[in-house]
Design a protein around this motif. Structure first.
Motif, short mmCIF file in Angstrom:
data_model
loop_
_atom_site.label_atom_id
_atom_site.label_comp_id
_atom_site.label_asym_id
_atom_site.label_seq_id
_atom_site.Cartn_x
_atom_site.Cartn_y
_atom_site.Cartn_z
N LEU A 32 0.84 -1.19 0.00
CA LEU A 32 0.00 0.00 0.00
C LEU A 32 0.88 1.25 0.00
CD1 LEU A 32 -2.96 0.93 0.09
CD2 LEU A 32 -2.78 0.99 2.58
N ASP A 33 0.81 2.00 -1.09
CA ASP A 33 1.58 3.23 -1.23
C ASP A 33 1.02 4.28 -0.27
OD1 ASP A 33 2.82 5.58 -1.96
OD2 ASP A 33 2.62 5.24 -4.11
N PRO A 34 1.79 4.73 0.74
CA PRO A 34 1.25 5.69 1.71
C PRO A 34 0.97 7.06 1.11
CG PRO A 34 3.59 5.37 2.07
CD PRO A 34 3.18 4.36 1.04
N ALA A 35 1.54 7.33 -0.07
CA ALA A 35 1.33 8.64 -0.69
C ALA A 35 0.01 8.72 -1.43
CB ALA A 35 2.48 8.96 -1.65
N THR A 36 -0.49 7.58 -1.94
CA THR A 36 -1.70 7.58 -2.77
C THR A 36 -2.79 6.66 -2.27
OG1 THR A 36 -0.82 5.82 -4.19
CG2 THR A 36 -0.28 8.10 -4.80
N CYS A 37 -2.49 5.85 -1.25
CA CYS A 37 -3.44 4.85 -0.74
C CYS A 37 -3.86 3.88 -1.84
CB CYS A 37 -4.67 5.53 -0.13
SG CYS A 37 -4.29 6.47 1.36
N SER A 38 -2.96 3.58 -2.75
CA SER A 38 -3.23 2.62 -3.81
C SER A 38 -2.19 1.51 -3.76
CB SER A 38 -3.21 3.30 -5.18
OG SER A 38 -1.95 3.89 -5.41
N CYS A 39 -2.49 0.40 -4.40
CA CYS A 39 -1.59 -0.75 -4.37
C CYS A 39 -0.57 -0.65 -5.50
CB CYS A 39 -2.39 -2.05 -4.50
SG CYS A 39 -3.52 -2.35 -3.11
N ALA A 40 0.67 -1.01 -5.19
CA ALA A 40 1.75 -0.96 -6.18
C ALA A 40 2.85 -1.92 -5.75
CB ALA A 40 2.29 0.46 -6.32
N TYR A 41 3.78 -2.18 -6.69
CA TYR A 41 4.92 -3.03 -6.37
C TYR A 41 6.04 -2.16 -5.81
CZ TYR A 41 2.76 -6.82 -9.04
OH TYR A 41 1.92 -7.79 -9.48
N PRO A 42 6.38 -2.28 -4.52
CA PRO A 42 7.46 -1.46 -3.96
C PRO A 42 8.83 -2.09 -4.20
CG PRO A 42 6.48 -2.77 -2.23
CD PRO A 42 5.71 -3.09 -3.49
N TYR A 43 9.84 -1.24 -4.26
CA TYR A 43 11.23 -1.70 -4.24
C TYR A 43 11.64 -1.78 -2.78
CZ TYR A 43 16.29 -1.75 -5.07
OH TYR A 43 17.63 -2.07 -5.08
N THR A 44 12.01 -2.95 -2.29
CA THR A 44 12.24 -3.15 -0.87
C THR A 44 13.66 -3.62 -0.58
OG1 THR A 44 11.44 -5.44 -0.94
CG2 THR A 44 9.81 -3.71 -0.49
N GLY A 45 14.07 -3.41 0.63
CA GLY A 45 15.38 -3.86 1.09
C GLY A 45 15.60 -3.43 2.52
N LYS A 46 16.71 -3.82 3.05
CA LYS A 46 17.03 -3.53 4.45
C LYS A 46 18.21 -2.58 4.52
CE LYS A 46 16.76 -6.92 7.31
NZ LYS A 46 17.05 -8.20 7.99
N MET A 47 18.02 -1.46 5.21
CA MET A 47 19.11 -0.54 5.49
C MET A 47 19.67 -0.89 6.86
SD MET A 47 17.85 3.19 4.10
CE MET A 47 19.54 3.81 4.02
N ILE A 48 20.98 -1.04 6.93
CA ILE A 48 21.64 -1.40 8.18
C ILE A 48 22.64 -0.29 8.52
CG2 ILE A 48 23.11 -3.08 9.35
CD1 ILE A 48 21.87 -5.22 7.60
N PHE A 49 22.36 0.40 9.62
CA PHE A 49 23.21 1.51 10.07
C PHE A 49 24.13 1.00 11.17
CE2 PHE A 49 19.21 3.23 8.51
CZ PHE A 49 19.65 4.18 7.59
N ARG A 50 25.44 1.15 10.97
CA ARG A 50 26.42 0.51 11.85
C ARG A 50 26.79 1.35 13.07
NH1 ARG A 50 31.16 -1.90 8.24
NH2 ARG A 50 31.64 -2.88 10.24
N ALA A 51 26.48 2.63 13.08
CA ALA A 51 26.85 3.47 14.22
C ALA A 51 25.93 4.67 14.31
CB ALA A 51 28.31 3.90 14.11
N PRO A 52 24.63 4.46 14.56
CA PRO A 52 23.73 5.61 14.70
C PRO A 52 24.06 6.42 15.95
CG PRO A 52 22.61 3.59 15.32
CD PRO A 52 23.94 3.18 14.76
N LEU A 53 23.70 7.68 15.92
CA LEU A 53 24.02 8.57 17.04
C LEU A 53 22.84 8.70 18.00
CD1 LEU A 53 25.93 11.43 15.20
CD2 LEU A 53 26.79 9.24 16.05
N PHE A 54 21.97 7.72 18.03
CA PHE A 54 20.85 7.72 18.96
C PHE A 54 20.56 6.28 19.37
CE2 PHE A 54 19.21 7.30 14.70
CZ PHE A 54 18.24 6.33 14.80
N ALA A 55 19.80 6.10 20.43
CA ALA A 55 19.53 4.76 20.94
C ALA A 55 18.05 4.47 21.11
CB ALA A 55 20.24 4.56 22.29
#
Length: 712
Positions: free
Chosen positions: A180-203
């Protein structure tokens, strides 16, 4: 060069922490956790005044907990699980106003926790007692304001998933692989993946505003529709890596087209997308795009229940038969291994490395004992060291018959897996070509992994372009390009099955006494066993700056992925620049600068290496640039084959009035045959091999300086 990040976690490094680190005044993130460092924390670490993240957890550090009171920019500090001397909480605990997270569990602390610590304005997390308990029940957590303090509540080790506040789309649901595209409330094929942050400055992952910043930067920098980003499954892993599942939705239609996906994949793979600075360095693991893999609406018919039941029964009988056959084969194999254990140095390899692949299939490479290689390098002395890299060190030696060799020795903690080690041995021992580095032998003994190559005297192409080890004029560069291209074309079109190198770069092209180019380092290579298919589905491996964006996006590896990497090398030959310099990508710089109407330099006067300025006015130079840009086309189908590249460069040399040392006209007329022509006598690959699947972490990042010595 400005060095801001040192991320050496999980590397099995040992010995004391180098005191020289204090000289890197620009350092902002230092992660040395999960290693085997010993001794005391260097006192001069307090001189790193720009440091935001310090993680020395899970080592063997002793002595006093270091005084960090001068590190006024410190946000995150983790000194856990080190045998420090027993002590009370240090004073700097409560003096660092920027502190967000402090973790020193199992670090020898005793006595009360300073109450002043909890007056720090940015503090989000404190773990100072044990790996599983926080400060629940302490007086500071009993007052009326404690509900706002995340460290006052018990939380799971893996933080609960969090989703950002997206547009309310009612009860709309999508089927299959659509989202579900949050910008249009319509169904679409998203490009997906995992972002891994190795040293964020918050907890604290529940801070909605932080992740709204990430969402906004994603759709803005990637050129998407406002709001067309959805973040989910946000949590900290056991390694203190922040993991975020990302879904990107197309701006038009229900799916991305190929060029859009290539652009997105390029932005992530080459790190041209920069997240908000609070997130720190990252890498991205892409999922296969659903629209390419036969998602919803692919037209597949549904089987009836009766058909499914019948298929299940048939599969069950087949499975039992296969299991019986496999059991018999395994028992037979074990008996053979036991009978040949003493004669075959690799008989126990599969068992020792939990790898069922068995011994490598060798042709022409010999087994060296550890003692033989130790003797010919004077016990691996520094005087014999000629290079080093991420794999280990390279030593020059002379074996009994007087042959000069280069011995690539894996260091502890940097060894390849058994599959990768076998892969490189098998490939190099069966493939012989004058433009490929020859493998003479190997050693797999006493816990050592060593490869013995022919000695190539003049180092890497990168060294000679960057350090000016040898003056390379235009004609020499053409010959180097031709030799490298011939080696690759041989792998792609004469080997059976074809071989994809997968890590072509200027540090993997060596130059001999006569400046003949030789392609090296087959540790990541892949065999294409199914030539009809034309590609291999594999997780992404390679080097940033040389990585084919289409391969990164689709995870479909083909020979054209090597062509892209070779195109980047051609641009290096033209410019003597690194592929990525200060955030600028060499392919984009050339693409922007080229001016077909500019007669003298083709618009490239500010980019090309001054050493070849005079050659820039020739027709051959312009055609070389055009050929390089064809190789780095975003779509693999638009790139030439390596045999076509060979013929083009041969024509350039011919037009320069130079011999190309043998023509490729007959060599590639019948791809797959290794008889006749300048490559007669070549040993063609006829077996099969597979390299182990890798993760995105196998993508390496080239250092900005030149390598010392020769790379193999």
């Amino acid at each position: 060069m400005i060095l801001e990040h040192i991320l050496f976690d999980h590397n099995q490094l040992s010995g004391p922490i180098p005191t020289e680190l204090s000289g890197i005044a620009t350092l902002k993130i230092l992660r040395l956790d999960k290693n085997n460092f010993t001794g005391e924390v260097p006192a001069n670490i307090s001189e790193l005044h720009n440091l935001n993240v310090l993680n020395l957890a899970n080592n063997q550090l002793k002595g006093k907990i270091p005084d960090l009171s001068s590190l006024t920019n410190l946000n995150v500090v983790d000194l856990s699980n080190n045998p420090f001397d027993p002590s009370v909480a240090p004073n700097w605990f409560s003096t660092l106003q920027s502190l967000v997270s402090v973790t020193i569990d199992s670090g020898g602390l005793s006595g009360p926790v300073p109450e002043r610590l909890f007056t720090l304005p940015n503090l989000q997390r404190v773990i100072a007692i044990s790996p599983t308990r926080r400060l629940v029940g302490n007086p500071v957590c009993l007052d009326s304001d404690s509900s706002s303090r995340s460290f006052c509540s018990l939380q799971q080790e893996d933080l609960e998933s969090y989703r950002t506040n997206v547009t309310q789309c009612g009860s709309t649901t999508c089927s299959g692989d659509q989202g579900l595209d949050p910008a249009t409330c319509s169904c679409a094929y998203p490009y997906t993946g995992k972002m891994i942050f190795r040293a964020p400055l918050f907890a604290d992952p529940s801070d909605r505003t932080i992740f709204q910043q990430l969402e906004t930067s994603l759709w803005k920098e990637l050129g998407l529709r406002p709001g067309a980003v959805f973040l989910s499954d946000i949590h900290f892993s056991s390694d203190d890596y922040l993991q975020v599942q990302v879904s990107l939705f197309p701006s038009t239609g229900t799916s991305f087209d190929t060029s859009e996906l290539i652009n997105i994949g390029f932005a992530f793979s080459n790190q041209t997308y920069k997240p908000p600075s609070i997130f720190g360095p990252y890498y991205f693991i892409a999922d296969t795009y659903a629209s390419f893999s036969g998602g919803v609406g692919s037209g597949k018919s549904q089987m009836s229940k009766r058909a499914i039941a019948g298929t299940a029964v048939g599969c069950s009988f087949l499975l039992l038969a296969l299991m019986s056959g496999a059991t018999f084969a395994i028992l037979k194999k074990r008996r053979l291994e036991q009978s040949s254990g003493r004669a075959n140095p690799f008989a126990s390899w599969g068992v020792a490395q939990k790898d069922s692949g068995g011994a490598p299939q060798l042709k022409g490479a010999r087994f060296f004992s550890y003692d033989e290689l130790k003797n010919c390098t004077n016990n691996f002395s520094e005087n014999h060291e000629i290079g080093s890299g991420g794999y280990g060190k390279v030593y020059k030696g002379t074996i009994e018959d007087g042959t000069g060799v280069a011995i690539k020795r894996a260091e502890y903690g940097s060894k390849q897996g058994a599959v990768e080690f076998k892969n490189e041995i098998e490939l190099l021992s069966r493939v012989h070509h004058r433009n490929l580095v020859s493998l003479i032998g190997f050693c797999y003994e006493q816990g050592e992994q060593m490869l013995v190559y022919e000695y190539v005297s003049n180092g890497t192409l990168r060294e000679n372009l960057q350090a000016r080890g040898i003056y390379l004029d235009w004609k020499k560069r053409l010959r180097i390009a031709l030799g490298s291209a011939r080696g690759l074309a041989y792998l792609h079109e004469l080997a059976d099955p074809p071989i994809i190198h997968r890590d072509i770069k200027s540090t993997n092209i060596l130059l001999d006494d006569n400046l003949k180019a030789k392609v090296a380092d087959f540790g990541l290579s892949k065999l294409v066993a199914d030539t009809e298919k034309g590609h291999v589905s594999t997780q992404v491996k390679g080097t940033l700056g040389y990585l084919d964006p289409e391969y990164y996006m689709t995870q479909q590896l083909s020979e054209k992925s090597d062509v892209y990497s070779f195109g980047v090398v051609m641009l290096e030959l033209l410019s003597a620049r690194l592929p990525i310099t200060k955030g600028r990508y060499i392919v984009r710089e050339f693409r922007i600068a080229i001016d077909p109407n500019e007669h003298d330099y083709y618009g490239l006067q500010g980019i090309i290496d001054p050493a070849i300025h005079d050659a820039a006015k020739s027709a051959g130079f312009r055609r070389f640039v055009q050929l390089a840009m064809e190789c780095v086309e975003e779509s693999a189908s638009k790139r030439p084959t390596m045999s076509s590249v060979v013929k083009e460069i041969e024509t350039m040399l011919h037009n320069e009035g130079l011999s190309s040392s043998g023509s490729s006209v007959t060599e590639f007329e019948h791809a797959g045959q290794a008889t006749g022509g300048p490559y007669s006598g070549a040993v063609v690959v006829t077996g099969s091999s597979s390299s182990g699947g890798g993760a995105i972490s196998d993508i390496s990042e080239e250092p900005s300086g030149s390598h010392r010595g020769t790379r193999y």
